[in-house]
Every structure is written in C-alpha cells, then in structure tokens.
Design a protein around this motif. Sequence first.
Motif, PDB file in Angstrom:
ATOM      1  N   TYR A  98     -29.134  36.854  71.792  1.00 28.12           N
ATOM      2  CA  TYR A  98     -30.290  36.931  72.666  1.00 28.12           C
ATOM      3  C   TYR A  98     -30.739  38.391  72.757  1.00 28.12           C
TER       4      TYR A  98
ATOM      5  N   GLU B 277     -25.191  32.150  70.039  1.00 24.94           N
ATOM      6  CA  GLU B 277     -26.631  32.420  69.923  1.00 24.94           C
ATOM      7  C   GLU B 277     -26.871  33.831  70.394  1.00 24.94           C
TER       8      GLU B 277
ATOM      9  N   GLU C 286     -33.859  29.603  76.540  1.00 24.80           N
ATOM     10  CA  GLU C 286     -34.449  29.895  75.234  1.00 24.80           C
ATOM     11  C   GLU C 286     -33.384  29.832  74.133  1.00 24.80           C
ATOM     12  N   ALA C 287     -32.229  30.378  74.421  1.00 24.01           N
ATOM     13  CA  ALA C 287     -31.140  30.344  73.441  1.00 24.01           C
ATOM     14  C   ALA C 287     -30.698  28.904  73.194  1.00 24.01           C
TER      15      ALA C 287
ATOM     16  N   HIS D  41     -24.761  38.296  72.959  1.00 19.92           N
ATOM     17  CA  HIS D  41     -24.867  36.898  72.546  1.00 19.92           C
ATOM     18  C   HIS D  41     -24.299  35.968  73.618  1.00 19.92           C
TER      19      HIS D  41
ATOM     20  N   ARG E 193     -32.550  39.215  68.159  1.00 22.46           N
ATOM     21  CA  ARG E 193     -33.067  37.959  67.627  1.00 22.46           C
ATOM     22  C   ARG E 193     -34.310  38.133  66.876  1.00 22.46           C
TER      23      ARG E 193
ATOM     24  N   VAL F 137     -33.447  33.182  79.556  1.00 21.63           N
ATOM     25  CA  VAL F 137     -32.812  33.640  78.318  1.00 21.63           C
ATOM     26  C   VAL F 137     -31.833  32.578  77.824  1.00 21.63           C
TER      27      VAL F 137
ATOM     28  N   HIS G 126     -33.168  27.187  70.895  1.00 22.90           N
ATOM     29  CA  HIS G 126     -32.936  27.660  69.522  1.00 22.90           C
ATOM     30  C   HIS G 126     -31.704  26.981  68.931  1.00 22.90           C
TER      31      HIS G 126
END
Length: 173
Positions: free
Chosen positions: A169, A167, A19-20, A154, A173, A16, A23
């Motif tokens: 999550y 960001e 991935e954040a 977040h 999202r 996670v 992004h």
Amino acid sequence: MQDITKCNQKAVREEVIQEAFVHLWNRLAGAYEEIFLPLLSILKAAPEDGEREQEQWKNRIQEIQWQCQMLQKVLSEGSMDAAIFIEKRNALKQELETARRNLRKSQDKGIFEEEIAQTEYLMAVFRLRPKVMETFQEEAFTLIVEQVMVYENHLEFQLKNGLILAEVYGKER
C-alpha cells in the motif's frame, strides 16, 4: 499485540485497507483455481491413515488398561509378589503413557481437515462471486478474510484457510 501502546506502527486508514482488499480480490478472483487447487492437492495428500491409526492406538490403550486390571487381580489373589507387581505395573504405565502420547499425535494429524474445508469454501465463494470488484464489499471481505496484519509498507491478509497474502500500500503500489 496485547498492548497497543507498545506498537510503533502508524495507523492505516480504513480506506487503504479496503483498497488493498479490492486489489487482492481482483488478483485472486482471476486466478483462484491456480492458487487453491494445488494447495488442496497438497493438503489432501497428507496421510489419510489417521482414523485407522487412531483406532489402533485406542485399542492398544484398552488392551494395556485390561492388562493393568488383570495384574491387580492377580496381586489381590496373592498369586504374585509385590515387587514383581510394581515392576510390571510401572512398565505398563509407561507403555500406556506412550500409547496415549501417540494417540494425541495421531489426532493432531487431522488438523488439515479444517484447512481443506476452508479452502473448498473459498473456492466456492470465488466461483459464485463477481470476478471483478469495483468498490469495497464488506460481505466479501468477511467471507474470505480472517485477519489483517499491518506492516510499514504492506498489509497481510490471512484468509479463512490460513493462507497469508500480502498487498503493498502507499507509494510503492
């Protein structure tokens, strides 16, 4: 947090966070100049007279210390009454402490030098790296991220220059 048992936040899987970060990287890589250039301008616009001001305070401190020595010499020669000596010495000590405090304040103003250097560093990283990141790259992560703070919905990435970017999550999202 010092004691993990007091943390009521649930653990976030490493994927996670990765991935954040991907992004975040992709958003930043396309707009890093629009973000970092104004920040650099603000940081560089901070008072630049710091070195000159510090030098003035250092000179004033030396001058006060010299006055203290001369005062001691005059007392030892017997040319001054002890009560007058104590009064003048206390006034000089107070002035010396004020000058030292002002020197420390002046030195603290130079804090932005580190943020400026780190912001320029981040700009170079984004200039030299790919604009789009498909998968997580640990090297890129360690180049720009100082720490990650986890919240309920977040993540906050603190970059090397101190800037904090959030960001979201999970389902939001």
